[in-house]
Design a protein around this motif. Structure first.
Motif, PDB file in Angstrom:
ATOM      1  N   PHE A   1       0.810   1.906   1.780  1.00  0.00           N
ATOM      2  CA  PHE A   1       0.057   2.372   0.619  1.00  0.00           C
ATOM      3  C   PHE A   1       0.994   2.353  -0.575  1.00  0.00           C
ATOM      4  N   GLY A   2       0.648   1.588  -1.609  1.00  0.00           N
ATOM      5  CA  GLY A   2       1.498   1.614  -2.788  1.00  0.00           C
ATOM      6  C   GLY A   2       1.294   0.461  -3.723  1.00  0.00           C
ATOM      7  N   GLY A   3       0.810   0.767  -4.887  1.00  0.00           N
ATOM      8  CA  GLY A   3       0.700  -0.230  -5.936  1.00  0.00           C
ATOM      9  C   GLY A   3       1.879  -0.153  -6.900  1.00  0.00           C
ATOM     10  N   THR A   4       2.858   0.677  -6.569  1.00  0.00           N
ATOM     11  CA  THR A   4       4.036   0.812  -7.422  1.00  0.00           C
ATOM     12  C   THR A   4       4.903  -0.440  -7.296  1.00  0.00           C
ATOM     13  N   THR A   5       5.809  -0.604  -8.230  1.00  0.00           N
ATOM     14  CA  THR A   5       6.751  -1.725  -8.150  1.00  0.00           C
ATOM     15  C   THR A   5       7.517  -1.679  -6.837  1.00  0.00           C
ATOM     16  N   GLU A   6       7.974  -0.493  -6.472  1.00  0.00           N
ATOM     17  CA  GLU A   6       8.741  -0.343  -5.237  1.00  0.00           C
ATOM     18  C   GLU A   6       7.885  -0.650  -4.012  1.00  0.00           C
ATOM     19  N   GLY A   7       6.628  -0.257  -4.036  1.00  0.00           N
ATOM     20  CA  GLY A   7       5.724  -0.563  -2.936  1.00  0.00           C
ATOM     21  C   GLY A   7       5.510  -2.062  -2.786  1.00  0.00           C
TER      22      GLY A   7
ATOM     23  N   THR B   1       3.339   5.411  -2.576  1.00  0.00           N
ATOM     24  CA  THR B   1       2.542   5.694  -3.758  1.00  0.00           C
ATOM     25  C   THR B   1       3.397   6.393  -4.813  1.00  0.00           C
ATOM     26  N   HIS B   2       2.833   6.543  -5.996  1.00  0.00           N
ATOM     27  CA  HIS B   2       3.535   7.175  -7.106  1.00  0.00           C
ATOM     28  C   HIS B   2       3.915   8.613  -6.737  1.00  0.00           C
ATOM     29  N   PRO B   3       5.084   9.062  -7.153  1.00  0.00           N
ATOM     30  CA  PRO B   3       5.515  10.425  -6.813  1.00  0.00           C
ATOM     31  C   PRO B   3       4.543  11.516  -7.263  1.00  0.00           C
ATOM     32  N   TYR B   4       3.753  11.263  -8.304  1.00  0.00           N
ATOM     33  CA  TYR B   4       2.805  12.270  -8.784  1.00  0.00           C
ATOM     34  C   TYR B   4       1.451  12.176  -8.098  1.00  0.00           C
ATOM     35  N   ALA B   5       1.268  11.230  -7.189  1.00  0.00           N
ATOM     36  CA  ALA B   5       0.001  11.053  -6.479  1.00  0.00           C
ATOM     37  C   ALA B   5      -0.044  12.007  -5.279  1.00  0.00           C
ATOM     38  N   VAL B   6       0.009  13.287  -5.569  1.00  0.00           N
ATOM     39  CA  VAL B   6       0.134  14.313  -4.532  1.00  0.00           C
ATOM     40  C   VAL B   6      -1.072  14.309  -3.596  1.00  0.00           C
ATOM     41  N   GLU B   7      -2.266  14.191  -4.132  1.00  0.00           N
ATOM     42  CA  GLU B   7      -3.471  14.212  -3.296  1.00  0.00           C
ATOM     43  C   GLU B   7      -3.517  12.995  -2.373  1.00  0.00           C
ATOM     44  N   VAL B   8      -3.140  11.834  -2.888  1.00  0.00           N
ATOM     45  CA  VAL B   8      -3.129  10.615  -2.069  1.00  0.00           C
ATOM     46  C   VAL B   8      -2.117  10.768  -0.934  1.00  0.00           C
ATOM     47  N   THR B   9      -0.946  11.270  -1.252  1.00  0.00           N
ATOM     48  CA  THR B   9       0.085  11.476  -0.230  1.00  0.00           C
ATOM     49  C   THR B   9      -0.406  12.423   0.856  1.00  0.00           C
ATOM     50  N   GLU B  10      -1.089  13.486   0.464  1.00  0.00           N
ATOM     51  CA  GLU B  10      -1.632  14.426   1.450  1.00  0.00           C
ATOM     52  C   GLU B  10      -2.701  13.750   2.310  1.00  0.00           C
ATOM     53  N   ASN B  11      -3.561  12.919   1.695  1.00  0.00           N
ATOM     54  CA  ASN B  11      -4.581  12.203   2.465  1.00  0.00           C
ATOM     55  C   ASN B  11      -3.946  11.226   3.453  1.00  0.00           C
TER      56      ASN B  11
ATOM     57  N   ARG C   1       7.600   8.229   4.136  1.00  0.00           N
ATOM     58  CA  ARG C   1       7.361   8.362   2.693  1.00  0.00           C
ATOM     59  C   ARG C   1       8.545   7.746   1.969  1.00  0.00           C
ATOM     60  N   LEU C   2       8.278   6.791   1.084  1.00  0.00           N
ATOM     61  CA  LEU C   2       9.327   6.179   0.279  1.00  0.00           C
ATOM     62  C   LEU C   2       9.630   7.111  -0.884  1.00  0.00           C
ATOM     63  N   HIS C   3      10.890   7.516  -0.988  1.00  0.00           N
ATOM     64  CA  HIS C   3      11.325   8.377  -2.086  1.00  0.00           C
ATOM     65  C   HIS C   3      12.182   7.563  -3.033  1.00  0.00           C
ATOM     66  N   LEU C   4      11.951   7.731  -4.298  1.00  0.00           N
ATOM     67  CA  LEU C   4      12.770   7.058  -5.301  1.00  0.00           C
ATOM     68  C   LEU C   4      13.835   8.020  -5.781  1.00  0.00           C
ATOM     69  N   HIS C   5      15.041   7.529  -5.816  1.00  0.00           N
ATOM     70  CA  HIS C   5      16.163   8.330  -6.294  1.00  0.00           C
ATOM     71  C   HIS C   5      16.663   7.688  -7.569  1.00  0.00           C
TER      72      HIS C   5
END
Length: 120
Positions: free
Chosen positions: A6-12, A73-83, A97-101
């Motif tokens: 799951f991830g439309g981010t650049t990193e995803g 997913t985006h770090p602020y996509a809290v609801e999506v991450t929970e789903n 979960r991919l974390h960006l540092h």
């Protein structure tokens, strides 16, 4: 390995390309047509477009022999991450979960979990 990412981010998108380039089969889930247009193409990458609630995620996870679920997913996509978490748990699939540092102006994609690289 067949991975549901799951991830439309650049990193995803970068992770999807990397995984496919290393022989994994990837189903990349993006929320919008714009995300699909930016998604990498390749013989090992399938793109699923559209927003999914937890039930739809769980159905998708049951629809193919996925071995891992990755939340990029985006770090602020809290609801999506929970789903994603709830659906993976219900489906009995391991989830990462991919974390960006961020340090300075550069991102260091590719760290999973608690900041340590992990093998999928």
């Amino acid at each position: 390995m067949h991975i549901l990412l799951f991830g439309g981010t650049t990193e995803g998108r970068d992770l999807a390309s990397w995984l496919a380039g290393h022989g994994h089969t990837v189903t990349l889930c993006v929320a919008t047509g714009y995300g699909a247009a930016l998604a990498p193409a390749g013989p090992n990458i399938t793109v699923h477009t559209g927003r999914l609630d937890s039930g739809a995620m769980e159905a998708l996870m049951a629809s193919a022999p996925f071995e891992r679920v990755v939340d990029a997913t985006h770090p602020y996509a809290v609801e999506v991450t929970e789903n994603i978490r709830a659906a993976a748990e219900a489906a009995g699939l391991p989830r990462l979960r991919l974390h960006l540092h961020r340090g300075g102006n550069e991102a260091r994609p590719g760290k999973m979990g608690g900041g340590q690289p992990r093998r999928l």
